[in-house]
Motif scaffolding. Structure first.
Motif, PDB file in Angstrom:
ATOM      1  N   ALA A  31       0.778  -1.157  -0.017  1.00 31.70           N
ATOM      2  CA  ALA A  31      -0.021  -0.134   0.227  1.00 31.70           C
ATOM      3  C   ALA A  31       0.925   1.247  -0.220  1.00 31.70           C
ATOM      4  CB  ALA A  31      -1.000   0.109   1.270  1.00 31.70           C
ATOM      5  N   ALA A  32       0.771   2.023  -0.890  1.00 30.53           N
ATOM      6  CA  ALA A  32       1.596   3.329  -1.235  1.00 30.53           C
ATOM      7  C   ALA A  32       1.034   4.301  -2.022  1.00 30.53           C
ATOM      8  CB  ALA A  32       2.882   2.844  -1.342  1.00 30.53           C
ATOM      9  N   ASP A  33       0.838   5.539  -1.644  1.00 28.51           N
ATOM     10  CA  ASP A  33       0.423   6.525  -2.611  1.00 28.51           C
ATOM     11  C   ASP A  33       1.636   7.162  -3.308  1.00 28.51           C
ATOM     12  OD1 ASP A  33      -0.602   8.663  -4.009  1.00 28.51           O
ATOM     13  OD2 ASP A  33      -1.620   9.729  -2.414  1.00 28.51           O
ATOM     14  N   LEU A  34       1.915   6.701  -4.525  1.00 26.40           N
ATOM     15  CA  LEU A  34       3.162   7.091  -5.115  1.00 26.40           C
ATOM     16  C   LEU A  34       3.112   8.746  -5.870  1.00 26.40           C
ATOM     17  CD1 LEU A  34       4.230   3.913  -6.936  1.00 26.40           C
ATOM     18  CD2 LEU A  34       5.215   4.884  -4.899  1.00 26.40           C
ATOM     19  N   ALA A  35       1.858   9.331  -5.739  1.00 28.45           N
ATOM     20  CA  ALA A  35       1.844  10.722  -5.742  1.00 28.45           C
ATOM     21  C   ALA A  35       2.512  11.870  -4.729  1.00 28.45           C
ATOM     22  CB  ALA A  35       0.464  11.259  -6.035  1.00 28.45           C
ATOM     23  N   SER A  36       3.219  11.056  -3.915  1.00 30.61           N
ATOM     24  CA  SER A  36       3.984  11.677  -2.878  1.00 30.61           C
ATOM     25  C   SER A  36       5.207  11.135  -2.315  1.00 30.61           C
ATOM     26  CB  SER A  36       2.996  11.743  -1.396  1.00 30.61           C
ATOM     27  OG  SER A  36       3.003  10.286  -0.963  1.00 30.61           O
ATOM     28  N   ALA A  37       6.145  11.833  -1.743  1.00 33.12           N
ATOM     29  CA  ALA A  37       7.345  11.408  -1.357  1.00 33.12           C
ATOM     30  C   ALA A  37       7.353  10.236  -0.454  1.00 33.12           C
ATOM     31  CB  ALA A  37       8.392  12.479  -0.745  1.00 33.12           C
ATOM     32  N   GLN A  38       6.426  10.372   0.530  1.00 34.16           N
ATOM     33  CA  GLN A  38       6.134   9.270   1.518  1.00 34.16           C
ATOM     34  C   GLN A  38       5.776   8.179   1.059  1.00 34.16           C
ATOM     35  OE1 GLN A  38       4.593  12.577   1.381  1.00 34.16           O
ATOM     36  NE2 GLN A  38       5.583  13.388   3.349  1.00 34.16           N
ATOM     37  N   GLY A  39       5.131   8.093  -0.267  1.00 38.06           N
ATOM     38  CA  GLY A  39       4.757   6.711  -0.828  1.00 38.06           C
ATOM     39  C   GLY A  39       5.894   5.944  -1.322  1.00 38.06           C
ATOM     40  N   VAL A  40       6.750   6.909  -2.077  1.00 34.89           N
ATOM     41  CA  VAL A  40       8.127   6.356  -2.634  1.00 34.89           C
ATOM     42  C   VAL A  40       8.814   5.646  -1.365  1.00 34.89           C
ATOM     43  CG1 VAL A  40      10.260   6.776  -3.585  1.00 34.89           C
ATOM     44  CG2 VAL A  40       8.016   7.833  -4.520  1.00 34.89           C
ATOM     45  N   ASP A  41       9.013   6.493  -0.202  1.00 32.38           N
ATOM     46  CA  ASP A  41       9.501   5.932   1.009  1.00 32.38           C
ATOM     47  C   ASP A  41       8.990   4.579   1.445  1.00 32.38           C
ATOM     48  OD1 ASP A  41      11.119   8.145   0.796  1.00 32.38           O
ATOM     49  OD2 ASP A  41       9.913   9.124   2.394  1.00 32.38           O
ATOM     50  N   ALA A  42       7.592   4.406   1.333  1.00 30.89           N
ATOM     51  CA  ALA A  42       6.941   3.339   1.858  1.00 30.89           C
ATOM     52  C   ALA A  42       7.593   2.013   1.068  1.00 30.89           C
ATOM     53  CB  ALA A  42       5.538   3.421   2.020  1.00 30.89           C
ATOM     54  N   VAL A  43       7.604   2.314  -0.256  1.00 29.38           N
ATOM     55  CA  VAL A  43       7.959   1.171  -1.210  1.00 29.38           C
ATOM     56  C   VAL A  43       9.581   0.740  -0.923  1.00 29.38           C
ATOM     57  CG1 VAL A  43       8.471   0.549  -3.558  1.00 29.38           C
ATOM     58  CG2 VAL A  43       6.220   1.778  -2.869  1.00 29.38           C
ATOM     59  N   VAL A  44      10.225   1.828  -0.956  1.00 26.81           N
ATOM     60  CA  VAL A  44      11.626   1.446  -0.630  1.00 26.81           C
ATOM     61  C   VAL A  44      11.615   0.745   0.601  1.00 26.81           C
ATOM     62  CG1 VAL A  44      14.044   2.477  -0.404  1.00 26.81           C
ATOM     63  CG2 VAL A  44      12.238   3.276  -2.179  1.00 26.81           C
ATOM     64  N   ARG A  45      11.196   1.278   1.614  1.00 23.74           N
ATOM     65  CA  ARG A  45      11.391   0.576   3.144  1.00 23.74           C
ATOM     66  C   ARG A  45      10.785  -0.901   3.075  1.00 23.74           C
ATOM     67  NH1 ARG A  45       9.437   5.388   5.363  1.00 23.74           N
ATOM     68  NH2 ARG A  45       7.349   4.368   5.300  1.00 23.74           N
ATOM     69  N   ALA A  46       9.499  -1.292   2.330  1.00 26.05           N
ATOM     70  CA  ALA A  46       9.243  -2.351   2.384  1.00 26.05           C
ATOM     71  C   ALA A  46       9.985  -3.435   1.525  1.00 26.05           C
ATOM     72  CB  ALA A  46       7.804  -2.448   1.641  1.00 26.05           C
ATOM     73  N   LEU A  47      10.658  -3.038   0.588  1.00 27.23           N
ATOM     74  CA  LEU A  47      11.550  -3.742  -0.444  1.00 27.23           C
ATOM     75  C   LEU A  47      12.795  -4.117   0.135  1.00 27.23           C
ATOM     76  CD1 LEU A  47      10.580  -2.349  -3.912  1.00 27.23           C
ATOM     77  CD2 LEU A  47       9.651  -4.498  -2.665  1.00 27.23           C
ATOM     78  N   ASP A  48      13.330  -3.229   1.423  1.00 30.29           N
ATOM     79  CA  ASP A  48      14.518  -3.499   1.934  1.00 30.29           C
ATOM     80  C   ASP A  48      14.848  -4.765   2.112  1.00 30.29           C
ATOM     81  OD1 ASP A  48      17.316  -2.607   2.841  1.00 30.29           O
ATOM     82  OD2 ASP A  48      16.158  -2.972   4.979  1.00 30.29           O
ATOM     83  N   GLY A  49      16.083  -5.616   1.555  1.00 31.35           N
ATOM     84  CA  GLY A  49      16.278  -6.970   1.994  1.00 31.35           C
ATOM     85  C   GLY A  49      15.716  -7.950   0.962  1.00 31.35           C
ATOM     86  N   LYS A  50      15.054  -7.670   0.150  1.00 27.85           N
ATOM     87  CA  LYS A  50      14.251  -8.396  -0.954  1.00 27.85           C
ATOM     88  C   LYS A  50      15.161  -8.204  -2.025  1.00 27.85           C
ATOM     89  CE  LYS A  50       9.500  -7.711   0.789  1.00 27.85           C
ATOM     90  NZ  LYS A  50       9.602  -9.178   1.168  1.00 27.85           N
TER      91      LYS A  50
END
Length: 239
Positions: free
Chosen positions: A54-73
């Motif tokens: 879940a992320a709203d990519l129309a915001s920097a916070q959404g991009v941050d959420a995706v990058v955090r969730a993929l850490d280590g994958k």
């Protein structure tokens, strides 16, 4: 690229081209993570067996959420598909906040994700960034100046990034779809390409390690543009 056993993240993957592409990739043996912001559609995607983010990519916070969730994958395939239009007509008041969201979602987010996930992609033996632009990246439509500008910008970024990554394990593919039958184009009266066929052609371009995929009617636009850019622009401005 041989897709079986690969992992992919598809932004805007709960609807339209993204959803169809996720299904088509999964049929090839890809483990697909779909990114979306609508809770209902994310729940449906999860029920269909997709990993979801879940992320709203129309915001920097959404991009941050995706990058955090993929850490280590381990991710082999980044598909920057999420996009939206923005109403822009100078004969009426323009909602600049909506314009800014469109620019971030369509252009800034793909640049940020490509940059921040690049180390992860470079760590894989074979990887690819797929940027979904549009035939309107080649020649703009008068009724959609902001959307066209974002897609033209993403096209330029894609071409330059491909040149920088030449010779590396990361390929960069640009996909230029025509008008596709999705929720976003529901009000468009022009002939539309079935979303499943669009996804099929994208997957084929990925498997063939192509640099650019002109899908459906965009092939004709590219042909006209190669003969006369002025004519192509004239046609599309009135489209």
């Amino acid at each position: 690229m041989k897709l079986a056993g690969k992992s992919a993240i598809v932004t805007g993957g709960t609807d339209g081209i993204g959803k169809a592409l996720g299904l088509a990739l999964r049929e090839r043996g890809v483990q697909v993570i779909v990114v979306g912001r609508d809770k209902g559609r994310l729940a449906l995607a999860a029920a269909e067996g997709f990993d979801t983010l879940a992320a709203d990519l129309a915001s920097a916070q959404g991009v941050d959420a995706v990058v955090r969730a993929l850490d280590g994958k381990a991710i082999d395939l980044l598909v920057n598909n999420a996009g939206a239009g923005a109403s822009y007509d100078v004969s009426a008041p323009v909602d600049l906040a909506q314009v800014d969201r469109c620019i971030f979602l369509n252009l800034v987010a793909p640049i940020h994700l490509s940059t921040r996930l690049l180390p992860m992609l470079r760590a894989r033996p074979q990887a690819m960034i797929v940027n979904i632009t549009s035939g309107l990246a080649v020649a703009p439509r008068a009724g959609s100046p902001v959307y066209c500008a974002t897609k033209a910008g993403l096209r330029s970024f894609t071409m330059a990034l491909r040149a920088q990554l030449a010779g590396s394990s990361v390929r960069v593919l640009e996909v230029l779809p025509p008008v596709v039958e999705t929720r976003m184009t529901a009000a468009n009266s022009h002939r539309k390409m079935p979303v499943g066929e669009c996804a099929r052609q994208i997957v084929r371009a990925i498997e063939q390690d192509r640099d650019e995929a002109n899908v459906g009617a965009t092939r004709l636009l590219r042909l006209v543009y190669s003969v006369s850019p002025a004519l192509a622009r004239q046609i599309m401005l009135r489209y």
